[in-house]
Scaffold this motif. Structure first.
Motif, PDB file in Angstrom:
ATOM      1  N   ALA A 290       4.012  18.367  52.325  1.00 56.51           N
ATOM      2  CA  ALA A 290       3.300  17.080  52.300  1.00 56.51           C
ATOM      3  C   ALA A 290       4.250  15.951  52.689  1.00 56.51           C
ATOM      4  N   ALA A 291       5.472  16.012  52.137  1.00 61.56           N
ATOM      5  CA  ALA A 291       6.451  14.957  52.450  1.00 61.56           C
ATOM      6  C   ALA A 291       6.797  14.962  53.934  1.00 61.56           C
ATOM      7  N   ALA A 292       6.793  16.162  54.532  1.00 61.07           N
ATOM      8  CA  ALA A 292       7.130  16.263  55.958  1.00 61.07           C
ATOM      9  C   ALA A 292       5.914  15.984  56.851  1.00 61.07           C
ATOM     10  N   GLY A 293       4.771  15.738  56.224  1.00 58.94           N
ATOM     11  CA  GLY A 293       3.563  15.429  56.992  1.00 58.94           C
ATOM     12  C   GLY A 293       2.960  16.635  57.687  1.00 58.94           C
ATOM     13  N   LEU A 294       3.257  17.845  57.178  1.00 60.17           N
ATOM     14  CA  LEU A 294       2.707  19.058  57.790  1.00 60.17           C
ATOM     15  C   LEU A 294       1.425  19.480  57.063  1.00 60.17           C
ATOM     16  N   ALA A 295       0.358  19.662  57.812  1.00 61.55           N
ATOM     17  CA  ALA A 295      -0.914  20.063  57.204  1.00 61.55           C
ATOM     18  C   ALA A 295      -0.781  21.475  56.630  1.00 61.55           C
ATOM     19  N   HIS A 296      -1.418  21.720  55.523  1.00 63.72           N
ATOM     20  CA  HIS A 296      -1.346  23.049  54.914  1.00 63.72           C
ATOM     21  C   HIS A 296      -2.522  23.243  53.961  1.00 63.72           C
ATOM     22  N   HIS A 297      -2.790  24.503  53.659  1.00 61.27           N
ATOM     23  CA  HIS A 297      -3.806  24.859  52.659  1.00 61.27           C
ATOM     24  C   HIS A 297      -3.070  25.386  51.436  1.00 61.27           C
ATOM     25  N   ILE A 298      -3.565  25.039  50.256  1.00 57.62           N
ATOM     26  CA  ILE A 298      -2.952  25.582  49.024  1.00 57.62           C
ATOM     27  C   ILE A 298      -3.987  26.448  48.324  1.00 57.62           C
ATOM     28  N   ILE A 299      -3.590  27.660  47.989  1.00 54.51           N
ATOM     29  CA  ILE A 299      -4.542  28.567  47.332  1.00 54.51           C
ATOM     30  C   ILE A 299      -3.888  29.269  46.141  1.00 54.51           C
TER      31      ILE A 299
END
Ligand code: NAP
Ligand code: SF4
Length: 672
Positions: free
Chosen positions: A638-647
């Motif tokens: 998140a800090a690096a601005g990279l989109a991701h999904h958390i599961i």
């Protein structure tokens, strides 16, 4: 040459020839009551396509009073018949065969109108049944025979008459529930009259072209159950009355012996099917805890049965038979007998599914079609959530890289697999490993990627799991450091007296782990039978050993504690919680609720309860106080601005179990 020559050989049962010896046993899915018959048809058609030799439906009520719960499905109207026709057509179009189970619940019917031989309430029902009079008995027989005729109208290849598990017909057979003094009760020949008459009338209703299976209780596992001679006598009589094949029923629902839970050894009761077959001849179907083709083949080749019935394994994998036939049993998703998404759902009014296969009963709603374009997907964390995402996404054609910090896959599953009675989890781990290879997932063990390593992927999935919660107990100088459950399951030494802080699923598992020594009863049927007091119905009526349960002496003295002021274990699985509680009670585990933790001292754990303050003289304290999410990677992404999904647990740790983790993983993969 197949490894399963007997399993995969054809067999003729009455009017029907099956291509193999595998029966998909009866299970209620809950779809029957949704009105969505297309979805139920899709569920069964998938199992027919997957090679099930014969499918038996969930139990259908013959009439209102016999329904398992008010409103349970049955064949009452022309519309019902048309609805069922969609199911039978779908199965036949898929090349399968399907029989309808007729289930009259008797005193197990969960409603005030329930009926039974005598007005004796079951210990698992609040409803006292009405004792039937002569006309009432005739009405029930007529309803069951009518249901059989309607089943044929609806296109079923035959019916299974449910005569076991403590349901209506079984209730007439034993004195525990039948205290009648007329021609339906008293001496044995009167008590067996109802099932025999029912079979004769069902045979007449079906005609010669319909298959008739009778599910016979081989071992009741309740006091005053049948003797083995009675079982054999009834078997011969129902066969003479028109049953083509005998299926095995094991244990009444009110029995205090587990019969299908994961801690029950595989094929634990199949020797009874073998003895039945030897005494009365085949065809006989063996059932209960048969979950691999190898176990099934062993039983069949050894002459214990002519067919095997597998129910829950067909939730875990619709293609059980097809994969066995292809020589790829390693790709069969294993049923671990947890009940978490099937029976626990059924008994709480939710749709059935499967922990291992969330697509079960959701075939039309959760689909995994080939992806329109192949994407590069990174999954971080090879616990159940990450594994499920990786194989489902790769199965759709994505190029998946799976990173795992540890040197092995599995996450929390590897810990569960160490608990006695949870050996089935090893098979689940093996399956995930086989599926990773099959779907060509690029697995990177002992690797913890940084955000920079993940920047080049089209999609990033964070499945970094959970860390044991440290509740911050006060530890006095000189006292031993409390251990986490993970440390203990991984081999950290503990003393002979242990206080377990936290009585959730893991606290119970830990107590089980700590009190066992020597071989696991789940893998040694003789030990298991001794532990639960299972005898031989030939010498012990109902199959309950005269000496009662004789568990091994506990390896340690254990206290299982929780702060909540209620009985520990109340929130465990609906159909398995009692087994865990009974198992620990038999090992002398002291379970305390309403506890306040004061301090870990050199002498033990000081606690307070409503009775005041006390010292538990424990040598070790083990913490099973839930988990917290592991989110450092997600925070850095998140800090690096990279989109991701958390599961999975990284998303929400509270009440996380493998069911939610896998479900979330597969649903995400369906959207990638
Ligand atoms: P859990 O079921 O949430 O239980 C955690 C226990 O820790 C509770 O007894 C809780 O009771 C206690 N606790 C919580 N916070 C605490 C604190 N700060 N200090 C002291 N005690 C605290 O979690 P779990 O046992 O770790 O299990 C995790 C998940 O895995 C659960 O969803 C569980 O259902 C699942 N699981 C299932 C099975 C199964 O066989 N189906 C087996 C293992 C795990 P108090 O707050 O009352 O003390
Ligand atoms: Fe088997 Fe568990 Fe799936 Fe039920 S939820 S079918 S017991 S693996």
């Amino acid at each position: 040459m197949t490894a399963y020559p007997t399993l995969l050989s054809p067999i003729t049962l009455g009017p029907l020839t099956l291509p193999n010896r595998v029966v998909m046993g009866s299970m209620h899915t809950g779809l029957e009551e949704t009105g969505d018959w297309g979805r139920l048809a899709a569920f069964y058609a998938a199992r027919a396509r997957g090679g099930a030799g014969l499918i038996v439906t969930g139990g259908m009520a013959p009439n209102r009073e016999g329904a398992v719960f008010p409103g349970a499905a049955g064949l009452f109207t022309a519309q019902d018949i048309a609805n069922h026709r969609r199911v039978t057509d779908a199965v036949h179009d898929a090349g399968g065969r399907i029989a309808m189970q007729i289930l009259h619940a008797g005193r197990y019917a969960y409603g005030p109108d329930c009926v039974a031989p005598s007005a004796i309430r079951s210990p698992i029902s609040p409803h006292t049944p009405r004792a039937l009079d002569e006309a009432g008995i005739e009405a029930q027989i007529d309803a069951i025979a009518t249901a059989a005729a309607r089943a044929r109208e609806a296109g079923y290849d035959g019916v299974e008459v449910m005569g076991s598990e403590g349901y209506f017909l079984n209730q007439f057979v034993v004195t525990r529930t039948n205290r009648r003094t007329d021609r339906w009760g008293g001496p044995w020949e009167n008590r067996m009259r109802l099932p025999v008459q029912v079979v004769a009338r069902v045979r007449a209703a079906l005609g010669a072209g319909g298959l008739l299976i009778y599910r016979l209780s081989l071992i009741d596992l309740v006091p005053d159950g049948s003797t083995w001679d009675e079982v054999l006598d009834l078997a011969r009589a129902v066969r003479a009355a028109g049953a083509d094949v005998l299926n095995s029923g094991i244990g009444w629902h009110e029995a205090r012996v587990p019969t299908i839970a994961t801690s029950v050894p595989r094929a634990a009761f199949s020797d009874l099917a073998g003895r039945l077959r030897a005494a009365v001849g085949g065809p006989v179907i063996a059932s209960n805890r048969i979950n691999t083709p190898a176990v099934a083949e062993r039983l069949l080749a050894g002459g214990q049965a002519d067919l095997v019935s597998l129910a829950r394994p067909f939730l875990a994998d619709a293609d059980f038979v097809a994969k066995a036939a292809r020589g790829r049993a390693d790709l069969i998703a294993p049923c671990i007998a947890c009940n978490q998404a099937c029976l626990d759902h059924t008994f709480s009014g939710r749709l059935t599914s499967c922990l291992v296969n969330p697509r079960a009963c959701h075939e039309t709603e959760l689909t995994l079609p080939p992806a329109a374009a192949s994407r590069r997907v990174a999954v971080v964390g090879a616990g159940p959530a990450g594994l499920a995402t990786a194989i489902a996404a790769a199965g759709r054609g994505h190029l998946v890289t799976l990173f795992e910090q540890a040197g092995q896959i599995g996450g929390q599953l590897t810990l569960a697999a160490r608990v006695p009675g949870k050996e089935e989890f090893r098979g689940l781990l093996d399956w995930f490993a086989a599926m990773l290879a099959e779907t060509r997932v690029d697995l990177r063990l002992s690797t913890a990627p940084d955000p920079a390593d993940l920047a080049g992927f089209d999609a990033v999935v964070v499945a970094t799991g959970v860390a044991p919660r440290d509740p911050g107990l006060t530890v006095d100088p000189g006292a031993p450091r409390p251990l986490s459950y993970a440390e203990v399951l991984e081999g950290a030494p503990v003393g002979p007296r242990v206080a377990v802080v936290g009585a959730g699923g893991i606290g119970f598992d830990l107590a089980e782990f700590l009190t066992h020594h020597g071989p696991s009863p789940a893998e040694h049927p003789d030990l298991w039978r001794r532990e639960w007091g299972v005898g031989d119905p030939a010498t012990d009526r109902g199959g309950l050993a005269a000496a009662g349960p004789r568990p091994e002496p506990p390896a340690r003295q254990v206290w299982l504690l929780q702060r909540r002021a209620e009985k520990p274990g109340r929130r465990l699985g609906r159909t398995t919680g009692w087994i865990h509680r009974a198992s620990l009670a038999a090992r002398g585990v002291q379970m305390l609720g309403g506890v306040t933790y004061r301090a870990v001292t050199p002498q033990g754990l000081r606690i307070a309860t409503t009775q005041g303050e006390t010292l538990i003289p424990a040598d070790s304290v083990v913490i099973c106080a839930g988990q917290t999410p592991r989110r450092d990677l997600a925070d850095r992404l998140a800090a690096a601005g990279l989109a991701h999904h958390i599961i999975g647990g990284a998303d929400v740790a509270a009440e996380l179990d493998a069911k939610r983790a896998i479900d979330q993983g597969v649903r995400l993969a369906a959207r990638l």
